[in-house]
Design an enzyme around this catalytic site. Structure first.
Site, PDB file in Angstrom:
ATOM      1  N   ASP A   1     -13.070  21.593 -10.552  1.00  0.00           N
ATOM      2  CA  ASP A   1     -13.020  22.893  -9.872  1.00  0.00           C
ATOM      3  C   ASP A   1     -14.386  23.177  -9.245  1.00  0.00           C
ATOM      4  O   ASP A   1     -15.395  23.249  -9.956  1.00  0.00           O
ATOM      5  CB  ASP A   1     -12.742  24.030 -10.870  1.00  0.00           C
ATOM      6  CG  ASP A   1     -11.307  24.070 -11.376  1.00  0.00           C
ATOM      7  OD1 ASP A   1     -10.428  23.411 -10.815  1.00  0.00           O
ATOM      8  OD2 ASP A   1     -11.081  24.816 -12.357  1.00  0.00           O
TER       9      ASP A   1
ATOM     10  N   TRP B   1       0.830  -1.202   0.000  1.00  0.00           N
ATOM     11  CA  TRP B   1       0.000   0.000   0.000  1.00  0.00           C
ATOM     12  C   TRP B   1       0.863   1.249   0.000  1.00  0.00           C
ATOM     13  O   TRP B   1       2.051   1.202   0.324  1.00  0.00           O
ATOM     14  CB  TRP B   1      -1.049  -0.002   1.113  1.00  0.00           C
ATOM     15  CG  TRP B   1      -0.556  -0.139   2.545  1.00  0.00           C
ATOM     16  CD1 TRP B   1       0.641  -0.647   2.971  1.00  0.00           C
ATOM     17  CD2 TRP B   1      -1.291   0.211   3.723  1.00  0.00           C
ATOM     18  NE1 TRP B   1       0.707  -0.634   4.339  1.00  0.00           N
ATOM     19  CE2 TRP B   1      -0.458  -0.114   4.835  1.00  0.00           C
ATOM     20  CE3 TRP B   1      -2.537   0.761   3.989  1.00  0.00           C
ATOM     21  CZ2 TRP B   1      -0.863   0.103   6.154  1.00  0.00           C
ATOM     22  CZ3 TRP B   1      -2.940   0.972   5.299  1.00  0.00           C
ATOM     23  CH2 TRP B   1      -2.106   0.651   6.363  1.00  0.00           C
ATOM     24  N   ASN B   2       0.239   2.364  -0.390  1.00  0.00           N
ATOM     25  CA  ASN B   2       0.948   3.640  -0.503  1.00  0.00           C
ATOM     26  C   ASN B   2       0.170   4.736   0.188  1.00  0.00           C
ATOM     27  O   ASN B   2      -1.059   4.663   0.293  1.00  0.00           O
ATOM     28  CB  ASN B   2       1.079   4.054  -1.977  1.00  0.00           C
ATOM     29  CG  ASN B   2       1.782   3.025  -2.821  1.00  0.00           C
ATOM     30  OD1 ASN B   2       2.971   2.787  -2.650  1.00  0.00           O
ATOM     31  ND2 ASN B   2       1.064   2.403  -3.731  1.00  0.00           N
TER      32      ASN B   2
ATOM     33  N   HIS C   1     -13.370  27.513  -5.235  1.00  0.00           N
ATOM     34  CA  HIS C   1     -11.973  27.640  -5.703  1.00  0.00           C
ATOM     35  C   HIS C   1     -11.636  29.089  -6.011  1.00  0.00           C
ATOM     36  O   HIS C   1     -10.482  29.501  -5.870  1.00  0.00           O
ATOM     37  CB  HIS C   1     -11.774  26.767  -6.942  1.00  0.00           C
ATOM     38  CG  HIS C   1     -10.436  26.866  -7.606  1.00  0.00           C
ATOM     39  ND1 HIS C   1      -9.246  26.866  -6.914  1.00  0.00           N
ATOM     40  CD2 HIS C   1     -10.093  26.957  -8.914  1.00  0.00           C
ATOM     41  CE1 HIS C   1      -8.233  26.950  -7.768  1.00  0.00           C
ATOM     42  NE2 HIS C   1      -8.722  27.024  -8.986  1.00  0.00           N
TER      43      HIS C   1
ATOM     44  N   HIS D   1      -5.807  20.171  -7.405  1.00  0.00           N
ATOM     45  CA  HIS D   1      -5.901  20.557  -8.821  1.00  0.00           C
ATOM     46  C   HIS D   1      -4.768  19.918  -9.627  1.00  0.00           C
ATOM     47  O   HIS D   1      -3.990  20.593 -10.284  1.00  0.00           O
ATOM     48  CB  HIS D   1      -5.897  22.088  -8.946  1.00  0.00           C
ATOM     49  CG  HIS D   1      -7.049  22.725  -8.234  1.00  0.00           C
ATOM     50  ND1 HIS D   1      -8.158  23.206  -8.888  1.00  0.00           N
ATOM     51  CD2 HIS D   1      -7.278  22.901  -6.911  1.00  0.00           C
ATOM     52  CE1 HIS D   1      -9.022  23.677  -7.997  1.00  0.00           C
ATOM     53  NE2 HIS D   1      -8.502  23.504  -6.789  1.00  0.00           N
TER      54      HIS D   1
ATOM     55  N   HIS E   1     -12.471  30.904 -14.723  1.00  0.00           N
ATOM     56  CA  HIS E   1     -12.592  30.655 -13.288  1.00  0.00           C
ATOM     57  C   HIS E   1     -13.479  31.719 -12.653  1.00  0.00           C
ATOM     58  O   HIS E   1     -14.381  31.409 -11.873  1.00  0.00           O
ATOM     59  CB  HIS E   1     -11.210  30.688 -12.625  1.00  0.00           C
ATOM     60  CG  HIS E   1     -10.373  29.472 -12.872  1.00  0.00           C
ATOM     61  ND1 HIS E   1      -9.653  29.273 -14.026  1.00  0.00           N
ATOM     62  CD2 HIS E   1     -10.146  28.375 -12.102  1.00  0.00           C
ATOM     63  CE1 HIS E   1      -9.010  28.106 -13.949  1.00  0.00           C
ATOM     64  NE2 HIS E   1      -9.294  27.553 -12.798  1.00  0.00           N
TER      65      HIS E   1
ATOM     66  N   HIS F   1      -9.133  16.994 -13.061  1.00  0.00           N
ATOM     67  CA  HIS F   1      -9.706  17.398 -11.769  1.00  0.00           C
ATOM     68  C   HIS F   1     -10.925  18.284 -11.927  1.00  0.00           C
ATOM     69  O   HIS F   1     -11.231  18.765 -13.004  1.00  0.00           O
ATOM     70  CB  HIS F   1      -8.637  18.050 -10.874  1.00  0.00           C
ATOM     71  CG  HIS F   1      -8.208  19.414 -11.317  1.00  0.00           C
ATOM     72  ND1 HIS F   1      -7.136  19.614 -12.156  1.00  0.00           N
ATOM     73  CD2 HIS F   1      -8.699  20.645 -11.038  1.00  0.00           C
ATOM     74  CE1 HIS F   1      -6.981  20.912 -12.373  1.00  0.00           C
ATOM     75  NE2 HIS F   1      -7.932  21.567 -11.711  1.00  0.00           N
TER      76      HIS F   1
HETATM   77  C1  23J Z   1      -5.154  28.690  -9.481  1.00  0.00           C
HETATM   78  C2  23J Z   1      -4.870  29.885 -10.099  1.00  0.00           C
HETATM   79  C3  23J Z   1      -4.997  29.975 -11.464  1.00  0.00           C
HETATM   80  C4  23J Z   1      -5.427  28.890 -12.177  1.00  0.00           C
HETATM   81  C5  23J Z   1      -5.738  27.676 -11.547  1.00  0.00           C
HETATM   82  C6  23J Z   1      -5.585  27.604 -10.194  1.00  0.00           C
HETATM   83  C7  23J Z   1      -6.214  26.499 -12.320  1.00  0.00           C
HETATM   84  O1  23J Z   1      -6.110  26.410 -13.510  1.00  0.00           O
HETATM   85  C8  23J Z   1      -6.922  25.397 -11.645  1.00  0.00           C
HETATM   86  O2  23J Z   1      -6.453  24.243 -11.672  1.00  0.00           O
HETATM   87  O3  23J Z   1      -7.990  25.630 -11.123  1.00  0.00           O
HETATM   88  S1  23J Z   1      -5.587  29.012 -13.926  1.00  0.00           S
HETATM   89 MN    MN Z   2      -8.436  23.578 -11.013  1.00  0.00          MN
END
Ligand code: 23J
Ligand code: MN
Length: 259
Positions: free
Chosen positions: A75, A61-62, A79, A69, A207, A73
């Site tokens: 979001d 196991w690990n 976030h 992220h 985002h 993944h």
């Molecule tokens: C944090 C800041 C900027 C970005 C991101 C995260 C992601 O792309 C992410 O994985 O949510 S652009």
């Molecule tokens: Mn992300």
């Protein structure tokens, strides 16, 4: 037969194909690199606890080390600062993790312009041809970028002016977030925003607008070329990390095949 029995049989016989849209997770899985002065996530890592040895004679196991992220993944709204009062990843209702998906293919344009940005009129054109965006569904933005995912440098495609990867214009991100019934946007690149999006107004508009509208993001998808333009159903299952901003996710697409 019940609906679920029909589903199980269709999956077993291949009438419904299960297409894995998830990138394999390893130390080599590409990750985002934000410029100075920002902090960054870590690479995925396995830390061996035991492997049929003196540390554990009959078991392997690990521990895993990962960022939320990393790799393919999810979001969650929280976030981003615009979604700070929204859902964290554990709060997303499971019913919302199974949803229809459509594919918009811009791989031709991204092949000649790595900074290609999706515009409102592109989506309008897509809708005129393929019908409306799905209510409560995903828009999957195909750019062909998954072909580069075996190599961090190729995937991030950075030079002295920063990373160059395709994305969505600020105007289009705002429109997708505020004027469409989408649940989220899925991309093949390292994040939902373009490589150059730190310089957009607002910075990282995908985002900012999507998560601010309570919508979701899916990144680093692959095999979008194996999906129909419309008709697939996505199962996107992030870990219920309590208070988490996102999570590595297994994304499976159900696709109906002919007889
Ligand atoms: C944090 C800041 C900027 C970005 C991101 C995260 C992601 O792309 C992410 O994985 O949510 S652009
Ligand atoms: Mn992300």
């Amino acid at each position: 037969m019940t609906l679920l029995a029909q589903l199980a049989e269709a999956v077993a016989t291949g009438t419904i194909e299960v297409v894995d849209l998830t990138a394999p997770l390893s130390h080599e899985t590409p990750i985002l690199r934000l410029p100075e002065p920002f902090d960054n996530t870590v690479h995925f890592e396995l830390r061996e606890i035991s492997r049929y040895d003196e540390r554990g004679p009959a078991w392997y196991w690990n521990d895993i080390v990962t960022g939320e992220h990393v790799g393919t993944h999810f979001d969650a709204p929280v976030h981003w600062i615009t979604g700070r009062d929204g859902e964290d990843v554990a709060q997303v209702a499971p019913q919302r993790l199974i949803a229809p998906a459509v594919v918009l293919d811009a791989s031709d344009r991204a092949a000649t312009d790595p900074d290609h940005l999706l515009q409102v009129e592109d989506v309008r054109e897509w809708e005129a041809k393929h019908g409306p965006l799905p209510d409560g569904g995903w828009l999957l933005y195909r750019t062909g970028w998954d072909a580069r995912s075996g190599d961090q440098a190729e995937f991030l495609n950075a030079n002295e002016t920063g990373p160059h990867t395709p994305g969505v214009s600020a105007e289009c991100a705002k429109w997708l977030a505020e004027q469409t019934p989408l649940r989220g946007l899925g991309v093949e690149t390292v994040g939902t925003d373009a490589g150059a999006a730190h310089g957009f107004d607002p910075p990282f508009p995908c985002h900012s607008y999507m998560l601010g509208a309570g919508k979701y993001g899916l990144t680093q998808l692959r095999n979008l070329d194996r999906l129909p333009t419309r008709g697939a159903v996505l199962i996107a299952a992030p870990l219920p990390i309590v208070g988490g901003s996102g999570s590595p996710v297994r994304v499976l697409a159900l696709v109906e095949r002919e007889g």
